[in-house]
Design a protein around this motif. Structure first.
Motif, PDB file in Angstrom:
ATOM      1  N   ILE A  79      -8.705  -1.194  -0.799  1.00  0.00           N
ATOM      2  CA  ILE A  79      -8.722  -1.809   0.524  1.00  0.00           C
ATOM      3  C   ILE A  79     -10.158  -2.057   0.973  1.00  0.00           C
ATOM      4  CG2 ILE A  79      -7.975  -1.567   2.914  1.00  0.00           C
ATOM      5  CD1 ILE A  79      -5.770   0.320   1.685  1.00  0.00           C
TER       6      ILE A  79
ATOM      7  N   ALA B 219       1.203   6.368  -6.941  1.00  0.00           N
ATOM      8  CA  ALA B 219      -0.004   7.033  -7.456  1.00  0.00           C
ATOM      9  C   ALA B 219       0.072   8.536  -7.233  1.00  0.00           C
ATOM     10  CB  ALA B 219      -1.248   6.448  -6.788  1.00  0.00           C
ATOM     11  N   THR B 220       0.624   8.968  -6.096  1.00  0.00           N
ATOM     12  CA  THR B 220       0.723  10.410  -5.855  1.00  0.00           C
ATOM     13  C   THR B 220       1.638  11.060  -6.891  1.00  0.00           C
ATOM     14  OG1 THR B 220       0.607   9.839  -3.520  1.00  0.00           O
ATOM     15  CG2 THR B 220       1.074  12.125  -4.056  1.00  0.00           C
TER      16      THR B 220
ATOM     17  N   SER C 265      -3.846  15.821  -6.826  1.00  0.00           N
ATOM     18  CA  SER C 265      -2.742  14.869  -6.774  1.00  0.00           C
ATOM     19  C   SER C 265      -2.711  14.142  -5.430  1.00  0.00           C
ATOM     20  CB  SER C 265      -1.416  15.583  -7.021  1.00  0.00           C
ATOM     21  OG  SER C 265      -1.172  16.501  -5.987  1.00  0.00           O
ATOM     22  N   LEU C 266      -3.306  14.719  -4.404  1.00  0.00           N
ATOM     23  CA  LEU C 266      -3.353  14.028  -3.116  1.00  0.00           C
ATOM     24  C   LEU C 266      -4.654  13.247  -2.957  1.00  0.00           C
ATOM     25  CD1 LEU C 266      -1.886  16.780  -0.802  1.00  0.00           C
ATOM     26  CD2 LEU C 266      -0.718  14.930  -1.978  1.00  0.00           C
TER      27      LEU C 266
ATOM     28  N   THR D 118       0.827  -1.208   0.000  1.00  0.00           N
ATOM     29  CA  THR D 118       0.000   0.000   0.000  1.00  0.00           C
ATOM     30  C   THR D 118       0.862   1.258   0.000  1.00  0.00           C
ATOM     31  OG1 THR D 118      -1.635  -1.225   1.258  1.00  0.00           O
ATOM     32  CG2 THR D 118      -1.948   1.123   1.101  1.00  0.00           C
TER      33      THR D 118
ATOM     34  N   LEU E 131      -7.994   5.897  -4.602  1.00  0.00           N
ATOM     35  CA  LEU E 131      -7.516   4.604  -5.105  1.00  0.00           C
ATOM     36  C   LEU E 131      -7.299   3.637  -3.942  1.00  0.00           C
ATOM     37  CD1 LEU E 131      -6.459   2.906  -7.446  1.00  0.00           C
ATOM     38  CD2 LEU E 131      -4.217   3.905  -7.085  1.00  0.00           C
ATOM     39  N   GLY E 132      -6.583   4.083  -2.903  1.00  0.00           N
ATOM     40  CA  GLY E 132      -6.302   3.220  -1.761  1.00  0.00           C
ATOM     41  C   GLY E 132      -7.583   2.765  -1.075  1.00  0.00           C
TER      42      GLY E 132
ATOM     43  N   LEU F  12       2.080   1.579  -3.524  1.00  0.00           N
ATOM     44  CA  LEU F  12       1.041   1.995  -4.467  1.00  0.00           C
ATOM     45  C   LEU F  12       0.715   3.478  -4.292  1.00  0.00           C
ATOM     46  CD1 LEU F  12      -1.289   1.177  -6.516  1.00  0.00           C
ATOM     47  CD2 LEU F  12      -2.730   1.084  -4.502  1.00  0.00           C
ATOM     48  N   LEU F  13       0.518   3.898  -3.054  1.00  0.00           N
ATOM     49  CA  LEU F  13       0.129   5.299  -2.815  1.00  0.00           C
ATOM     50  C   LEU F  13       1.270   6.238  -3.214  1.00  0.00           C
ATOM     51  CD1 LEU F  13      -1.795   5.095   0.558  1.00  0.00           C
ATOM     52  CD2 LEU F  13      -2.684   5.204  -1.757  1.00  0.00           C
TER      53      LEU F  13
ATOM     54  N   MET G 183      -6.630  11.799  -5.411  1.00  0.00           N
ATOM     55  CA  MET G 183      -6.811  10.610  -6.243  1.00  0.00           C
ATOM     56  C   MET G 183      -6.131   9.376  -5.632  1.00  0.00           C
ATOM     57  SD  MET G 183      -8.877  11.215  -8.517  1.00  0.00           S
ATOM     58  CE  MET G 183      -9.777  12.660  -8.964  1.00  0.00           C
ATOM     59  N   PRO G 184      -4.881   9.485  -5.143  1.00  0.00           N
ATOM     60  CA  PRO G 184      -4.291   8.297  -4.508  1.00  0.00           C
ATOM     61  C   PRO G 184      -5.109   7.811  -3.324  1.00  0.00           C
ATOM     62  CG  PRO G 184      -2.625   9.969  -4.874  1.00  0.00           C
ATOM     63  CD  PRO G 184      -3.924  10.590  -5.227  1.00  0.00           C
ATOM     64  N   LEU G 185      -5.675   8.748  -2.556  1.00  0.00           N
ATOM     65  CA  LEU G 185      -6.482   8.333  -1.404  1.00  0.00           C
ATOM     66  C   LEU G 185      -7.702   7.558  -1.855  1.00  0.00           C
ATOM     67  CD1 LEU G 185      -6.372  11.409   0.980  1.00  0.00           C
ATOM     68  CD2 LEU G 185      -5.276   9.178   1.240  1.00  0.00           C
TER      69      LEU G 185
ATOM     70  N   ALA H 295      -1.347   7.676   5.112  1.00  0.00           N
ATOM     71  CA  ALA H 295      -2.608   7.065   4.709  1.00  0.00           C
ATOM     72  C   ALA H 295      -2.596   5.574   5.006  1.00  0.00           C
ATOM     73  CB  ALA H 295      -2.871   7.311   3.225  1.00  0.00           C
TER      74      ALA H 295
ATOM     75  N   PHE I  54       2.214   9.888  -9.803  1.00  0.00           N
ATOM     76  CA  PHE I  54       1.508   9.740 -11.077  1.00  0.00           C
ATOM     77  C   PHE I  54       0.501  10.868 -11.276  1.00  0.00           C
ATOM     78  CE2 PHE I  54      -2.226   8.176 -13.367  1.00  0.00           C
ATOM     79  CZ  PHE I  54      -1.651   7.677 -14.519  1.00  0.00           C
TER      80      PHE I  54
ATOM     81  N   LEU J 255       2.165  11.260   2.306  1.00  0.00           N
ATOM     82  CA  LEU J 255       0.814  10.739   2.111  1.00  0.00           C
ATOM     83  C   LEU J 255       0.804   9.218   2.166  1.00  0.00           C
ATOM     84  CD1 LEU J 255      -2.061  11.899   0.177  1.00  0.00           C
ATOM     85  CD2 LEU J 255      -1.186   9.759  -0.692  1.00  0.00           C
TER      86      LEU J 255
END
Lengths: 152, 508
Positions: B403, A108-109, B391-392, A101, B398-399, A104-105, B394-396, A126, A111, A122
């Protein structure tokens, strides 16, 4: 451009409907009954193919869903995101929830255009919050993977 | 019905806390441009999996009603509706906001939204038991026609071309075909994967369709266009609230008119808050003494639209609870949750779990009241919310999607479902096919097939008995009429594309 797109949409639907119809032939009804498990899928697949045909012939130009412009770069970006999620799905059990995780995060950030420090912060924060909510409160058995020796 | 028991359940601090938290969450997600209330609910569902029935459903309702209101925040400040339901009056609200009164206009839509929501709850608690009493002697023929009618209504009221809405429905029905079939117990389209024997996990499907599709769309743009942070100057809070109250009080007729209208549109399957807002706005304009002011910063349309889209949220629950037929995509998700909780929707729901249903209605009411306070908080923080970086975010999302999906199935297989349906959903949006009807298809597929197969086996393959009872005859003829009309429209589009184009533009 719009013509081609509707043509592609229609053809894809016809193909998918045909494949599904072919699959439905495999569900033979039990002896003595006229219709079994394949009956409903046959109706659905025919409907899908028919709607594809209508789209193909209709070339309807009005659509409320906003028009999308997609170029090679966009396709590549979506493919990259998909690859990240696929990797995550593959890594989740063997590597474990925490490491995958965070990775991935972090990816992704970056990205989505975040800076390096924000990605670091983050991803770690997170993951900790997700751990707390899902593992500590909701008692979900998140896989520990490589971190199993330190699991609590 | 035991009032004391219902009140003591409603006074449960855990339930109240759930409602307040979910209104906050709904306000946050709804306010962010591009994130719809449906997506907020899809991300919430894994959590409801671990809750009791009443808090679970209350959470969904609280999130939706505030989410629908909060869509107005980015609509007013950025001219980008946060949810489709705010699109109808975005020109009015942003014009007022940019003339220096952003808080006033937001409080107007908050107050009219809450009023509409309360009207919706009252209508729901009056109409639902009556409808249930009427429907208790429905047989599989009636239930089949109802499910068919529910699906066809989606085609009829949708904004997309009929052929594409049909396509979306059939894609949803096809997904519902996966798994052990309801008639003879044969595995279908499982590709030998045991995880698929139970069908496509509904929550994972939801997350794939609504969250991942959104992420893929966001991924198309290399650098997310940072929302222009130059939000308009804010007026003093006290003055804004006072003026807003005055506006809503002056236009109480609009609330009384658009609330029930929104409820009615919400009841129709496939037509949710967004359609309700458009129609209420159009009706309001037609009956207004000053139609020329609409679209140029007029409060009247905002009151109408705001009241009707929140009323539609409750209206959509009527067919969902009684027939198991969702009124919009959110109730489609909620039906899945109800079934998970062993609270199967159906005409006998009031007999089986009457107290629970009335507690739910009470929770709906509380959610609409809590919304006034959390909504006000969201208005206070509005300009900060608008500066939230994609940018902050979208990852959240996704996660949380991955999950959350994992938590429900407790297996990485859910991520495969999410990603597959995310790609399917993204491909559908590329082809201009709407997503919401597919969700109706996924939810109604099993109901439709079970009632169809039961009826076919009962009638030994004859179609005539489908019309043999009074009510089934009426429903059947209505369904066939609607199919015919849709097919006619689709064919007309083929034969006379220009003509159709023109009439459609006239309609719009």
């Amino acid at each position: 451009m719009q013509f081609t797109r509707d043509a592609v949409t229609g053809l894809v639907l016809i193909a998918a409907g045909a494949a599904m119809f072919a699959g439905a032939w495999g569900f033979d009804p039990p002896a003595g009954t006229a219709f079994g498990a394949g009956f409903f899928p046959k109706i659905v697949s025919s409907g899908m193919a028919l709607s594809g045909l209508l789209i193909l012939l209709g070339r309807e130009r009005r659509s409320l869903t906003e028009v999308m412009r997609i170029d090679g770069r966009g396709v590549a970006r979506v493919a990259l995101l998909v690859a990240m999620i696929v990797l995550y799905a593959l890594a989740l059990d063997p590597v474990g929830f925490h490491i995958s995780t965070v990775a991935l995060l972090f990816a992704a950030t970056l990205f989505f255009g975040g800076s390096l420090p924000s990605a670091l912060l983050l991803s770690v924060l997170a993951t900790a919050v997700f751990h707390f909510i899902f593992y500590s409160i909701m008692k979900v058995a998140l896989p520990w993977g490589l971190l199993l020796p330190v699991a609590w | 019905m035991d009032f004391a028991a219902i009140f003591s359940q409603l006074a449960d601090p855990a339930l109240l806390l759930t409602i307040v938290l979910c209104t906050l969450y709904g306000a946050l997600v709804g306010a962010l441009p591009g994130l719809s209330a449906t997506m907020a609910v899809a991300l919430l569902v894994p959590f409801t999996f671990f809750m009791d029935p009443v808090p679970a459903i209350a959470a969904i309702v609280a999130t939706t009603s505030t989410g629908i209101f909060a869509g107005d925040i980015s609509g007013a400040l950025l001219r980008i509706p946060g949810t489709p339901a705010s699109a109808a009056y975005v020109a009015d609200s942003s014009t007022i906001a940019h003339s220096g009164r952003p808080r006033t206009v937001l409080f107007v839509s908050l107050f009219s939204g809450a009023a509409g929501g309360v009207i919706g709850v009252i209508a729901l608690s009056l109409a639902a038991p009556m409808l249930a009493g009427f429907a208790t002697n429905f047989s599989s023929y009636e239930m089949f026609w109802l499910a068919a009618l529910g699906l066809s209504c989606a085609v009829f009221v949708s904004d997309a071309p009929p052929a594409k809405t049909f396509a979306s429905l059939f894609i949803g029905l096809a997904i519902a075909c996966v798994g052990i079939d309801v008639a003879v117990g044969m595995p279908r389209y499982t590709f030998g994967l045991y995880d698929l024997y139970d069908g496509v996990n509904f929550i994972s499907a939801m997350i794939g369709f609504f969250a991942l599709t959104e992420l893929f769309r966001a991924a198309l743009e290399p650098k997310a266009p940072r929302a222009d942070a130059k939000s308009p100057k804010m007026e003093p809070l006290r003055q804004a609230i006072g003026d807003a109250l005055k506006v809503v009080r002056q236009r109480w007729v609009s609330v009384i008119r658009s609330g029930p209208l929104g409820v009615f549109i919400g009841v129709l399957p496939g037509a949710g808050s967004d359609v309700a807002a458009w129609i209420a706005y159009a009706v309001s304009r037609r009956f207004s003494k000053t139609p020329e002011k609409y679209g140029k910063g007029h409060y009247e349309g905002i009151v109408d639209g705001g009241a009707s889209n929140n009323a539609a949220v409750s209206g959509a629950w009527t067919p969902a609870l009684i027939f198991g037929i969702p009124g919009d995509s959110v109730t489609a998700i909620a039906i899945g949750v109800l079934m998970m909780k062993g609270l199967n929707p159906g005409p006998d729901i009031f007999e089986r779990s009457g107290d629970l249903v009335y507690t739910l209605f009470g929770a709906f009411l509380l959610a609409n009241i809590a919304m006034v306070f959390t909504g006000a908080l969201a208005i206070l923080l509005a300009s900060q919310l608008m500066r939230m970086s994609k940018s902050l975010l979208m990852p959240l999302i996704l996660g949380l999607s991955l999950i959350g999906g994992f938590a429900v199935m407790n297996s990485a297989f859910s991520i495969w479902i999410i990603i597959t349906l995310g790609i399917v959903g993204f491909a559908m949006t590329l082809g201009g096919i709407p997503l919401a009807p597919a969700i109706l298809g996924v939810v109604l597929g099993k109901v439709l097939e079970r009632n169809f197969m039961t009826s076919m086996i009962k009638s030994q393959g004859e179609f005539l008995p489908f019309f043999s009872r009074d009510i089934s005859l009426v429903l059947g003829v209505a369904a066939i009429l609607i199919w015919g009309l849709c097919l006619y429209r689709a064919f007309r589009a083929i034969i006379h594309p220009e003509k159709t184009q023109r009439t459609m533009e006239n309609d719009a």
